[in-house]
Design a protein around this motif. Structure first.
Motif, mmCIF file in Angstrom:
data_model
loop_
_atom_site.group_PDB
_atom_site.id
_atom_site.type_symbol
_atom_site.label_atom_id
_atom_site.label_comp_id
_atom_site.label_asym_id
_atom_site.label_seq_id
_atom_site.Cartn_x
_atom_site.Cartn_y
_atom_site.Cartn_z
ATOM 1 N N UNK A 1 0.828 -1.218 0.000
ATOM 2 C CA UNK A 1 0.000 0.000 0.000
ATOM 3 C C UNK A 1 0.859 1.263 0.000
ATOM 4 N N UNK A 2 1.718 1.362 -1.013
ATOM 5 C CA UNK A 2 2.533 2.552 -1.169
ATOM 6 C C UNK A 2 3.492 2.809 -0.022
ATOM 7 N N UNK B 1 0.353 6.998 -2.875
ATOM 8 C CA UNK B 1 1.373 7.812 -3.553
ATOM 9 C C UNK B 1 1.626 7.362 -4.991
ATOM 10 N N UNK B 2 0.575 6.965 -5.679
ATOM 11 C CA UNK B 2 0.714 6.597 -7.091
ATOM 12 C C UNK B 2 0.982 7.831 -7.962
ATOM 13 N N UNK B 3 0.563 9.005 -7.452
ATOM 14 C CA UNK B 3 0.821 10.307 -8.070
ATOM 15 C C UNK B 3 0.015 10.550 -9.348
ATOM 16 N N UNK B 4 -1.000 9.757 -9.621
ATOM 17 C CA UNK B 4 -1.858 10.019 -10.775
ATOM 18 C C UNK B 4 -2.533 11.393 -10.638
ATOM 19 N N UNK B 5 -2.775 11.804 -9.407
ATOM 20 C CA UNK B 5 -3.501 13.041 -9.152
ATOM 21 C C UNK B 5 -2.667 14.286 -9.430
ATOM 22 N N UNK C 1 -9.154 10.586 -11.202
ATOM 23 C CA UNK C 1 -8.111 9.607 -11.524
ATOM 24 C C UNK C 1 -7.583 8.873 -10.297
ATOM 25 N N UNK C 2 -8.108 9.165 -9.123
ATOM 26 C CA UNK C 2 -7.599 8.538 -7.895
ATOM 27 C C UNK C 2 -8.029 7.081 -7.798
#
Length: 375
Positions: free
Chosen positions: A202-203, A290-294, A349-350
């Protein structure tokens, strides 16, 4: 799929970075070599990872240094990079060129949700990818998925050609009503699809544990926090691959130490991870991976995951450095939480379906207090 040697993959999403933001190629090359030398061979990337640097690092650190027979490579088609069907093939060909390969072993329709799937349908993206498979440029066709289980079932019914499904799956999200890890996994089993797992830690949230949660796992004397998370995810039937987005050689070596000769969690270990999950749920952490898509589409350039990390650090871990990182690092050159214009692009996009705009209000209240109030 029989070319895959083990059930543990190298996710190219969180590579080591230098101070200037470029990929640390020297360390990444060492990580790639260590990974291959220990009998693993599955690599995962996407064009948007690390602002395009991930695919370039595939060529610099993997494909230009190792024979194509030594590794299995997965890439993805992402919504942001095509507006119509005619855009897809040129984009795909550019991905092959950037990665330095002639074909992808797996090609996934990226981050599918109810809304994003409609864009892919409108552009005949699935049909284009299946044509590329017929041409031998893709060996296996699949999707990565971030939505409710019922949406996944609709997609699998409409496109039975899907061979693999990549889902977010970890012991914290297993019964989470937003992520629906268990339910999505069960849909994959129902339709006889092999499962690729992302976000098993999970990040990093299941690595950097609160002290009371960490103690539960430490008392087992059996390995790192990451080891329990990865072994939990890898222990389910039809799980073809568990990905880890490793950022250092030390993380790589730790993961290899327990995944090289994989063992399922025993009953005592399973009970421990369930206890850890209960502690997390009681602390009400912001479940950001923290996938950073946002970040990419934010008009105010707010580094949303970093601000959420500061919030968790302060409220859950009581880290006295959190204010410093918020004010002097993460908002020094980027927008503050209070500068959010409520456009909602981030929420669309989250993958975690977070109410980002509301959470940013809470972050602003905590970190942007008047000086007198803060004192």
């Amino acid at each position: 799929m029989d070319r895959i040697k083990k059930n543990f993959g190298f996710g190219y999403m969180r590579l080591p970075l230098l101070e200037n933001g470029e990929v640390d190629k020297e360390q990444t090359c060492k990580m790639v070599d260590t990974f291959l030398e220990n009998g693993f061979n599955y690599f995962d990337t996407a064009h948007g990872y690390l602002d395009g640097k991930s695919e370039m690092a595939i060529k610099d650190c993997l494909s230009s240094r190792h024979d194509r027979s030594e590794y299995v490579l997965t890439n993805k088609l992402t919504q942001a990079y095509f507006k119509k069907q005619e855009d897809i093939r040129p984009f795909f060909e550019s991905q092959l060129e950037i990665c330095g390969v002639d074909y992808f072993d797996f090609y996934l329709m990226h981050a599918q949700s109810a809304e994003i799937f409609q864009h892919f349908k409108k552009c005949h993206a699935y049909e284009t990818a299946l044509q590329l498979k017929e041409e031998g440029k893709i060996r296996h066709f699949g999707i990565s998925f971030h939505d409710r289980a019922e949406v996944l079932e609709e997609i699998l019914k409409e496109y039975p050609q899907i061979e693999v499904v990549q889902i977010q799956f970890n012991y914290l999200d297993y019964e989470d009503p937003a992520v629906q890890s268990r339910k999505c996994y069960e849909v994959c089993r129902k339709y006889d699809k092999k499962v690729l797992i992302m976000e098993p830690v999970k990040g990093g949230n299941l690595v950097n544990l609160p002290e009371d949660a960490k103690k539960i796992l430490d008392d087992l004397h059996g390995g790192s926090p990451a080891s329990y998370a990865l072994r939990f995810a890898a222990g389910f039937e039809d799980v073809l691959m568990v990905l880890s987005g490793m950022s250092t050689l030390d993380q790589m070596e730790d993961n290899i130490s327990f995944m090289k000769e994989f063992k399922h969690l025993n009953e005592k270990e399973l009970e421990a991870v369930h206890q850890v999950a209960d502690i997390f749920h009681q602390k009400h952490m912001i479940p950001c991976t923290a996938c950073r898509y946002c970040v990419a589409g934010c008009p105010k350039h707010i580094s949303i995951p970093d601000l959420f990390s500061c919030m968790n650090a302060k409220m859950v871990f009581h880290d006295w450095n959190a204010d410093y990182y918020y004010n002097m690092v993460h908002t020094a050159r980027n927008g503050k939480a209070s500068e959010c214009v409520k456009c909602g692009k981030c929420e669309k996009v989250c993958p975690q379906h977070l109410r980002i705009r509301e959470i940013l209000e809470d972050v602003a209240k905590e970190f942007e207090k008047p000086q007198s109030a803060a004192e």
